[in-house]
Design a protein around this motif. Structure first.
Motif, short mmCIF file in Angstrom:
data_model
loop_
_atom_site.label_atom_id
_atom_site.label_comp_id
_atom_site.label_asym_id
_atom_site.label_seq_id
_atom_site.Cartn_x
_atom_site.Cartn_y
_atom_site.Cartn_z
N LYS A 218 0.83 -1.20 0.00
CA LYS A 218 0.00 0.00 0.00
C LYS A 218 0.87 1.25 0.00
O LYS A 218 0.61 2.21 -0.74
CB LYS A 218 -0.91 -0.01 1.22
N ALA A 219 1.93 1.24 0.81
CA ALA A 219 2.81 2.41 0.89
C ALA A 219 3.47 2.68 -0.45
O ALA A 219 3.70 3.82 -0.82
CB ALA A 219 3.86 2.19 1.97
N LEU A 220 3.77 1.60 -1.21
CA LEU A 220 4.46 1.78 -2.49
C LEU A 220 3.55 2.34 -3.57
O LEU A 220 4.04 2.80 -4.60
CB LEU A 220 5.04 0.43 -2.95
N THR A 221 2.24 2.31 -3.37
CA THR A 221 1.35 2.87 -4.38
C THR A 221 1.18 4.38 -4.24
O THR A 221 0.66 5.01 -5.15
CB THR A 221 -0.04 2.22 -4.31
N TYR A 222 1.62 4.95 -3.11
CA TYR A 222 1.51 6.40 -2.95
C TYR A 222 2.57 7.10 -3.79
O TYR A 222 3.67 6.59 -3.97
CB TYR A 222 1.68 6.77 -1.47
N GLU A 223 2.23 8.29 -4.28
CA GLU A 223 3.19 9.00 -5.14
C GLU A 223 4.09 9.94 -4.36
O GLU A 223 4.88 10.66 -4.95
CB GLU A 223 2.43 9.77 -6.23
N GLY A 224 3.97 9.94 -3.06
CA GLY A 224 4.83 10.80 -2.26
C GLY A 224 5.59 9.98 -1.24
O GLY A 224 5.61 8.76 -1.31
N PRO A 225 6.23 10.64 -0.28
CA PRO A 225 6.96 9.90 0.75
C PRO A 225 6.01 9.17 1.69
O PRO A 225 4.92 9.66 1.99
CB PRO A 225 7.72 10.99 1.49
N THR A 226 6.41 7.99 2.10
CA THR A 226 5.62 7.21 3.06
C THR A 226 6.58 6.67 4.11
O THR A 226 7.78 6.56 3.87
CB THR A 226 4.90 6.04 2.38
N PHE A 227 6.03 6.30 5.25
CA PHE A 227 6.87 5.84 6.35
C PHE A 227 6.25 4.62 7.00
O PHE A 227 5.05 4.60 7.27
CB PHE A 227 7.03 6.97 7.38
N LEU A 228 7.06 3.60 7.21
CA LEU A 228 6.60 2.40 7.91
C LEU A 228 7.52 2.14 9.09
O LEU A 228 8.74 2.27 8.97
CB LEU A 228 6.62 1.17 6.99
N HIS A 229 6.94 1.76 10.20
CA HIS A 229 7.71 1.48 11.41
C HIS A 229 7.41 0.04 11.80
O HIS A 229 6.26 -0.30 12.00
CB HIS A 229 7.28 2.46 12.51
N MET A 230 8.45 -0.79 11.87
CA MET A 230 8.22 -2.22 12.09
C MET A 230 9.03 -2.71 13.27
O MET A 230 10.21 -2.40 13.37
CB MET A 230 8.62 -3.01 10.85
N LEU A 231 8.39 -3.49 14.10
CA LEU A 231 9.08 -4.06 15.25
C LEU A 231 9.75 -5.36 14.82
O LEU A 231 9.10 -6.27 14.32
CB LEU A 231 8.09 -4.33 16.38
N ALA A 232 11.07 -5.41 14.98
CA ALA A 232 11.82 -6.61 14.60
C ALA A 232 12.64 -7.06 15.81
O ALA A 232 13.72 -6.56 16.05
CB ALA A 232 12.74 -6.28 13.42
N PRO A 233 12.12 -7.99 16.60
CA PRO A 233 12.82 -8.40 17.81
C PRO A 233 14.20 -8.98 17.51
O PRO A 233 14.40 -9.65 16.50
CB PRO A 233 11.92 -9.48 18.42
N CYS A 234 15.14 -8.70 18.40
CA CYS A 234 16.55 -9.08 18.21
C CYS A 234 16.94 -10.04 19.33
O CYS A 234 17.11 -9.61 20.46
CB CYS A 234 17.38 -7.81 18.24
N PRO A 235 17.06 -11.34 19.05
CA PRO A 235 17.33 -12.31 20.12
C PRO A 235 18.64 -12.02 20.86
O PRO A 235 18.73 -12.22 22.06
CB PRO A 235 17.42 -13.64 19.38
N LYS A 236 19.64 -11.54 20.14
CA LYS A 236 20.94 -11.29 20.74
C LYS A 236 20.91 -10.04 21.63
O LYS A 236 21.49 -10.04 22.72
CB LYS A 236 21.94 -11.12 19.60
N GLY A 237 20.22 -9.02 21.17
CA GLY A 237 20.22 -7.77 21.91
C GLY A 237 19.24 -7.76 23.07
O GLY A 237 19.49 -7.16 24.10
N TRP A 238 18.11 -8.43 22.88
CA TRP A 238 17.08 -8.42 23.92
C TRP A 238 17.27 -9.60 24.87
O TRP A 238 16.55 -9.70 25.85
CB TRP A 238 15.68 -8.49 23.32
N LEU A 239 18.17 -10.51 24.50
CA LEU A 239 18.49 -11.68 25.32
C LEU A 239 17.27 -12.55 25.59
O LEU A 239 16.85 -12.73 26.73
CB LEU A 239 19.15 -11.25 26.64
N PHE A 240 16.68 -13.04 24.52
CA PHE A 240 15.63 -14.05 24.68
C PHE A 240 15.95 -15.22 23.77
O PHE A 240 16.82 -15.12 22.90
CB PHE A 240 14.24 -13.48 24.41
N ASP A 241 15.25 -16.32 23.97
CA ASP A 241 15.48 -17.51 23.17
C ASP A 241 15.14 -17.22 21.71
O ASP A 241 14.09 -16.66 21.42
CB ASP A 241 14.61 -18.65 23.73
N GLU A 242 16.03 -17.63 20.81
CA GLU A 242 15.88 -17.22 19.42
C GLU A 242 14.59 -17.73 18.76
O GLU A 242 14.12 -17.15 17.79
CB GLU A 242 17.09 -17.66 18.61
N LYS A 243 14.02 -18.81 19.30
CA LYS A 243 12.79 -19.31 18.67
C LYS A 243 11.58 -18.44 19.01
O LYS A 243 10.52 -18.60 18.42
CB LYS A 243 12.54 -20.76 19.04
#
Lengths: 327, 117
Positions: A218-243
């Motif tokens: 949807k963002a790619l169909t706009y003719e101007g600037p668009t912004f997406l913010h996505m949460l991407a958990p990091c097992p190494k940085g947040w120290l949780f089990d990778e699964k």
């Protein structure tokens, strides 16, 4: 004067996993950690955008871990930008393609220009370039994969690191028992508040792949600037089990640490709002970066989240007009 | 070509891996075969085909694109060369068709790769 037709690509929303494009643009064979949230995010974004795409990779995990030793996993065009200037490089590429198209030297479909910046390249070091790109109204999708730290240099604190997290720069100790004392920035609100050219802003997580891909399309169909913010958990940085990578993103939505919405020209549309939010301790107990927190710190975090959730409820409460049914 | 390093002995850089500064490298097509990560894993997912409903959740949750759905055969295929053993697919599988098995139980388990990376 008639507007020039740049042959922007059209994208239909995807209905199910089976309908998703089969082509892998971010191919297997990269150096990211096992269970990497940003890598999963990158793969889904590349899959949704397709091969006619130019990725700009400001310095971050997805540059350092992917483009080393003469092998990259990008099956499309990709360029490295410094961490400060992801937006500036994207503006230049987009402007150049527009000129080439107008002069008749580029006749194919207009490529999608996507900046895959980390949280540092978006709201910390790269903020001015991103802001300037949005101010100048370029057709660029600026995408922030948020792993809430500078992970590739060894988990340093960033402006989106939540309160109370232990990082290399905010270690908990005798003087400061909670680790990080500052509360995080809110990137989508930063973009919405100050950039009138931006018409589409959305947030999503890696635990909702279909939603993620549809928001990218949807963002790619706009003719101007668009912004997406996505949460991407990091097992190494947040120290949780990778699964638990996807489970963490899901819990973030269920506890109110993350809210999923899209903002389209002034109108908020929330999705995945739970009827009753879980306590934030449910989310924190899996993560080693919060292991040192005492009950009073968790209460402080809960109060902060309650305040944020209140805004969500106010925005959701606005009734949506529905056509009356006649019996 | 072998290079002398003071105090470290020599390192051998294979001829086909040597490039000048600012070189152009070919883009991968389906998989990046120069960087196989199969020797990273300690557990591997084992599929029970009777329980699998082809919901494609594993395919959508793998950061390394190691699950592939072949429509003609109606079966999920696991790509062993790149699986890092993160077990997200096992955690996410809604029907419990996937289980984690120790890598050393398999005859082809933990193969040292010919190239260092």
């Amino acid at each position: 004067m008639q507007a020039f037709d740049y042959k922007f690509q059209k994208f239909e929303p995807l209905k199910s996993f089976k309908k998703a494009p089969e082509l892998e643009v971010y191919v297997p064979g990269h150096r990211t950690c096992a269970g990497c949230g940003p890598a999963l995010n990158y793969r889904l974004v590349a899959k949704a955008a397709g091969k006619e795409t130019i990725f700009i990779g400001p310095t971050g995990c997805m540059y350092v871990a992917n483009s080393s030793y003469l092998c990259t996993p990008y099956a499309c065009s990709w360029i490295h930008a410094q961490i400060t200037n992801g937006g500036a490089v994207a503006s230049g590429i987009e402007a150049a393609f527009k000129v080439l198209a107008r002069k008749g030297k580029h006749t194919g479909a207009f490529p999608n220009v996507i900046v895959m910046a980390g949280d540092g390249g978006t709201v910390d070091i790269g903020l001015q370039a991103m802001s300037a790109m949005m101010y100048r109204n370029h057709k660029v999708l600026f995408l922030c994969y948020d792993n809430e730290s500078y992970a590739n240099t060894g988990i340093q604190t960033s402006p989106t690191t939540p309160y109370g997290a232990a990082t290399t720069f905010t270690p908990p100790g005798k003087e400061i028992p909670e680790g990080k004392v500052l509360f995080p920035k809110d990137p989508p609100q930063l973009v919405i508040g100050g950039h009138p050219a931006v018409k589409y802003v959305a947030t999503t997580t890696v635990a909702h792949p279909l939603d993620l891909m549809n928001k990218v399309r949807k963002a790619l169909t706009y003719e101007g600037p668009t912004f997406l913010h996505m949460l991407a958990p990091c097992p190494k940085g947040w120290l949780f089990d990778e699964k638990l990578t996807r489970e963490m993103a899901r819990l973030a939505v269920e506890t109110g640490m993350w809210s999923m919405y899209e903002w389209e020209d002034g109108v908020y549309k929330y999705t995945n709002v739970p009827k009753k939010y879980k306590p934030v301790s449910e989310y924190m107990k899996h993560q080693g970066r919060f292991a040192h927190l005492k009950p009073e710190h968790i209460a402080k975090m809960q109060a902060f989240i309650d305040e944020r959730v209140k805004a969500v409820k106010e925005r959701v409460a606005i009734p949506i007009p529905t056509p009356k049914q006649t019996a | 070509m072998a290079k002398e390093l003071p105090g470290y002995g020599t390192i051998n850089v294979p001829k086909d891996r040597e490039v000048p500064f600012g070189a152009v490298t070919p883009a991968p097509v389906c998989t990046q075969d120069l960087f196989q990560t199969s020797n990273w894993r300690m557990k591997r997912p084992v599929k029970e085909d009777e329980k699998c409903t082809r919901c494609l959740v594993c395919y959508m949750s793998c950061p390394d694109a190691c699950w592939e759905y072949k429509e003609a055969e109606d079966e999920m295929y696991w790509i062993a060369n790149f699986c890092k053993g993160c077990q997200i697919c096992i955690q996410e599988c809604p029907t419990g068709a996937l289980t984690a098995a120790p890598e050393l139980d398999f005859p082809d388990g933990v193969v040292r790769l010919e190239k260092p990376f």
